[in-house]
Each structure stands twice: as structure tokens, then as C-alpha cells.
Design a protein around this motif. Structure first.
Motif, PDB file in Angstrom:
ATOM      1  N   GLN A   1      -7.458   2.825 -14.903  1.00  0.00           N
ATOM      2  CA  GLN A   1      -7.800   4.230 -14.469  1.00  0.00           C
ATOM      3  C   GLN A   1      -8.936   3.940 -13.226  1.00  0.00           C
ATOM      4  O   GLN A   1      -9.226   4.931 -12.933  1.00  0.00           O
ATOM      5  CB  GLN A   1      -8.402   4.904 -15.670  1.00  0.00           C
ATOM      6  CG  GLN A   1      -7.480   5.490 -16.606  1.00  0.00           C
ATOM      7  CD  GLN A   1      -8.020   6.154 -17.524  1.00  0.00           C
ATOM      8  OE1 GLN A   1      -9.076   5.758 -18.142  1.00  0.00           O
ATOM      9  NE2 GLN A   1      -7.443   7.353 -18.026  1.00  0.00           N
ATOM     10  N   THR A   2      -9.486   2.774 -13.404  1.00  0.00           N
ATOM     11  CA  THR A   2     -10.552   2.667 -12.259  1.00  0.00           C
ATOM     12  C   THR A   2      -9.844   2.351 -11.079  1.00  0.00           C
ATOM     13  O   THR A   2     -10.916   2.117  -9.859  1.00  0.00           O
ATOM     14  CB  THR A   2     -11.667   1.298 -12.868  1.00  0.00           C
ATOM     15  OG1 THR A   2     -10.795   0.065 -12.927  1.00  0.00           O
ATOM     16  CG2 THR A   2     -12.247   1.697 -14.168  1.00  0.00           C
TER      17      THR A   2
ATOM     18  N   ASP B   1       0.189   5.538 -19.630  1.00  0.00           N
ATOM     19  CA  ASP B   1       0.196   5.097 -21.040  1.00  0.00           C
ATOM     20  C   ASP B   1       1.404   4.354 -21.344  1.00  0.00           C
ATOM     21  O   ASP B   1       1.356   3.191 -21.884  1.00  0.00           O
ATOM     22  CB  ASP B   1       0.197   6.395 -22.002  1.00  0.00           C
ATOM     23  CG  ASP B   1      -0.774   7.260 -22.083  1.00  0.00           C
ATOM     24  OD1 ASP B   1      -1.933   6.709 -21.606  1.00  0.00           O
ATOM     25  OD2 ASP B   1      -0.758   8.220 -22.412  1.00  0.00           O
TER      26      ASP B   1
ATOM     27  N   THR C   1       0.866   0.932 -19.365  1.00  0.00           N
ATOM     28  CA  THR C   1       0.102  -0.193 -20.112  1.00  0.00           C
ATOM     29  C   THR C   1       0.723  -0.481 -21.362  1.00  0.00           C
ATOM     30  O   THR C   1       0.328  -1.915 -21.930  1.00  0.00           O
ATOM     31  CB  THR C   1      -1.383   0.481 -20.598  1.00  0.00           C
ATOM     32  OG1 THR C   1      -1.331   1.725 -21.276  1.00  0.00           O
ATOM     33  CG2 THR C   1      -2.102   0.737 -19.150  1.00  0.00           C
TER      34      THR C   1
ATOM     35  N   ASP D   1      -7.339   6.168 -33.864  1.00  0.00           N
ATOM     36  CA  ASP D   1      -7.844   7.467 -33.609  1.00  0.00           C
ATOM     37  C   ASP D   1      -7.604   8.456 -34.878  1.00  0.00           C
ATOM     38  O   ASP D   1      -7.513   9.697 -34.733  1.00  0.00           O
ATOM     39  CB  ASP D   1      -7.302   8.111 -32.286  1.00  0.00           C
ATOM     40  CG  ASP D   1      -7.671   7.470 -30.990  1.00  0.00           C
ATOM     41  OD1 ASP D   1      -8.766   6.721 -31.032  1.00  0.00           O
ATOM     42  OD2 ASP D   1      -6.655   7.468 -30.252  1.00  0.00           O
TER      43      ASP D   1
ATOM     44  N   GLU E   1      -4.880  -0.547 -24.358  1.00  0.00           N
ATOM     45  CA  GLU E   1      -6.286   0.507 -24.371  1.00  0.00           C
ATOM     46  C   GLU E   1      -7.045  -0.437 -23.177  1.00  0.00           C
ATOM     47  O   GLU E   1      -7.617   0.347 -22.304  1.00  0.00           O
ATOM     48  CB  GLU E   1      -6.989   0.308 -25.507  1.00  0.00           C
ATOM     49  CG  GLU E   1      -8.220   1.342 -25.467  1.00  0.00           C
ATOM     50  CD  GLU E   1      -8.714   1.526 -26.874  1.00  0.00           C
ATOM     51  OE1 GLU E   1      -9.890   1.308 -26.848  1.00  0.00           O
ATOM     52  OE2 GLU E   1      -8.029   1.992 -27.850  1.00  0.00           O
ATOM     53  N   GLN E   2      -7.409  -1.724 -23.269  1.00  0.00           N
ATOM     54  CA  GLN E   2      -8.069  -2.377 -22.165  1.00  0.00           C
ATOM     55  C   GLN E   2      -7.564  -2.079 -20.647  1.00  0.00           C
ATOM     56  O   GLN E   2      -8.038  -1.951 -19.740  1.00  0.00           O
ATOM     57  CB  GLN E   2      -8.034  -3.889 -22.420  1.00  0.00           C
ATOM     58  CG  GLN E   2      -9.277  -3.928 -23.849  1.00  0.00           C
ATOM     59  CD  GLN E   2      -9.412  -5.416 -24.220  1.00  0.00           C
ATOM     60  OE1 GLN E   2      -8.877  -6.204 -23.832  1.00  0.00           O
ATOM     61  NE2 GLN E   2     -10.230  -5.374 -25.186  1.00  0.00           N
TER      62      GLN E   2
ATOM     63  N   HIS F   1      -5.408   0.237 -19.957  1.00  0.00           N
ATOM     64  CA  HIS F   1      -5.601   1.518 -19.539  1.00  0.00           C
ATOM     65  C   HIS F   1      -6.761   1.885 -18.752  1.00  0.00           C
ATOM     66  O   HIS F   1      -6.831   2.516 -17.863  1.00  0.00           O
ATOM     67  CB  HIS F   1      -5.364   2.313 -20.757  1.00  0.00           C
ATOM     68  CG  HIS F   1      -5.172   3.670 -20.577  1.00  0.00           C
ATOM     69  ND1 HIS F   1      -6.380   4.767 -20.142  1.00  0.00           N
ATOM     70  CD2 HIS F   1      -4.099   4.587 -20.386  1.00  0.00           C
ATOM     71  CE1 HIS F   1      -5.530   6.033 -19.974  1.00  0.00           C
ATOM     72  NE2 HIS F   1      -4.281   6.049 -20.166  1.00  0.00           N
ATOM     73  N   GLU F   2      -7.956   1.299 -19.359  1.00  0.00           N
ATOM     74  CA  GLU F   2      -9.130   1.455 -18.828  1.00  0.00           C
ATOM     75  C   GLU F   2      -9.535   0.807 -17.579  1.00  0.00           C
ATOM     76  O   GLU F   2      -9.853   1.612 -16.552  1.00  0.00           O
ATOM     77  CB  GLU F   2     -10.300   1.018 -19.787  1.00  0.00           C
ATOM     78  CG  GLU F   2     -10.513   1.858 -21.000  1.00  0.00           C
ATOM     79  CD  GLU F   2     -11.328   1.260 -21.955  1.00  0.00           C
ATOM     80  OE1 GLU F   2     -11.857   0.174 -21.581  1.00  0.00           O
ATOM     81  OE2 GLU F   2     -11.384   1.721 -23.122  1.00  0.00           O
ATOM     82  N   PHE F   3      -8.782  -0.285 -17.571  1.00  0.00           N
ATOM     83  CA  PHE F   3      -8.863  -0.968 -16.116  1.00  0.00           C
ATOM     84  C   PHE F   3      -7.953  -0.293 -15.110  1.00  0.00           C
ATOM     85  O   PHE F   3      -8.853  -0.054 -13.919  1.00  0.00           O
ATOM     86  CB  PHE F   3      -8.334  -2.454 -16.430  1.00  0.00           C
ATOM     87  CG  PHE F   3      -8.096  -3.213 -15.022  1.00  0.00           C
ATOM     88  CD1 PHE F   3      -9.356  -3.752 -14.458  1.00  0.00           C
ATOM     89  CD2 PHE F   3      -6.714  -3.821 -14.528  1.00  0.00           C
ATOM     90  CE1 PHE F   3      -9.349  -4.415 -13.529  1.00  0.00           C
ATOM     91  CE2 PHE F   3      -7.123  -4.308 -13.291  1.00  0.00           C
ATOM     92  CZ  PHE F   3      -8.007  -4.791 -12.685  1.00  0.00           C
TER      93      PHE F   3
ATOM     94  N   ASP G   1      -4.853  -3.030 -28.645  1.00  0.00           N
ATOM     95  CA  ASP G   1      -6.245  -3.053 -27.976  1.00  0.00           C
ATOM     96  C   ASP G   1      -6.016  -3.431 -26.639  1.00  0.00           C
ATOM     97  O   ASP G   1      -6.648  -3.280 -25.534  1.00  0.00           O
ATOM     98  CB  ASP G   1      -6.816  -4.286 -28.849  1.00  0.00           C
ATOM     99  CG  ASP G   1      -7.540  -3.918 -30.017  1.00  0.00           C
ATOM    100  OD1 ASP G   1      -7.639  -2.572 -30.257  1.00  0.00           O
ATOM    101  OD2 ASP G   1      -7.871  -4.618 -30.778  1.00  0.00           O
TER     102      ASP G   1
END
Length: 126
Positions: free
Chosen positions: A43-44, A55, A58, A12, A36-37, A39-41, A33
């Protein structure tokens, strides 16, 4: 005057960590990486987790992906550790043999400890 090569992991637009070898920098970047993946998973999901805890979770999961992978495959973490330990012993023995066969070149400087905002978390988890 010495020339020192440093590998910087940038996320970032900010320097995250500094390493002395490309291998370490690539491994850390891959771990980020994965975090981050994850984290996205997560969050859903319908699980309510605070952002900071998510944070931390993950990041921890990415750091321990081998053990988590074993658990998800149904292998007990202790069995995975034993297998990994025996593999490490074999690799160490092979490394010692190769060092005996090849004369030592110049003494290498010890690897620089990672620095950056996540370094404290990395050291604390280890």
C-alpha cells in the motif's frame, strides 16, 4: 459421545478458519500475519492496485512465501523445489522408520478440511 478439539483462527472478531491441530492453526495464523504485512508494505508503494486484487496478491504471496523467498535470494524456483523435495524425502523416510520402531496407537481421524471465507482461495491456489 465424542469430544472433538477444534482450533479456530479469529481475525477482526470473526472466525476465519477452523483446524483440528494447533500446528495447522498456528501456520495459517502466521500466513495471515505475513499477508497483512505484505498488504501494508504494498500500500505504501506508488503502484495503483485495486483493493481486492491487493488482498488476493498478498494472500497468494504469503501462501508461497518459501518460493518467493528463494526468488528474492536469487535462487531459481526449480532449484528450491528440488532441494525441498529431497528434504521432504529424507523426512518421510525418518518418519517411516519411527513408525516401524513404535507400535501404532489408535487410528487417528483425518484432519478436517479448513472452512471459512478464505478456504475457497486456499483450495483454489493449491
Amino acid at each position: 459421545m465424542a469430544v472433538i478439539v477444534k482450533y479456530v483462527v479469529v481475525r477482526d472478531g470473526k472466525e476465519d478458519m477452523i483446524f483440528t491441530t494447533k500446528k495447522e492453526a498456528d501456520a495459517y495464523d502466521k500466513m495471515l500475519d505475513i499477508a497483512e504485512q505484505l498488504h501494508e508494505f504494498l500500500q505504501t508503494s506508488e503502484i495503483d492496485i485495486a483493493a481486492e486484487q491487493l488482498d488476493d496478491l498478498t494472500f497468494f504471496m504469503a501462501q508461497h512465501r518459501d518460493q518467493i523467498g528463494s526468488i528474492l535470494k536469487g535462487v531459481a524456483p526449480d532449484a528450491a523445489k528440488k532441494t525441498r523435495a529431497s528434504k521432504d524425502k529424507v523426512e518421510a523416510a525418518a518418519e517411516v522408520e519411527s513408525e516401524v520402531d513404535e507400535p501404532a496407537a489408535a487410528e487417528e481421524e483425518p484432519a478436517e478440511a479448513p472452512s471459512g471465507p478464505r478456504a475457497a482461495k486456499s483450495r483454489a491456489a493449491a
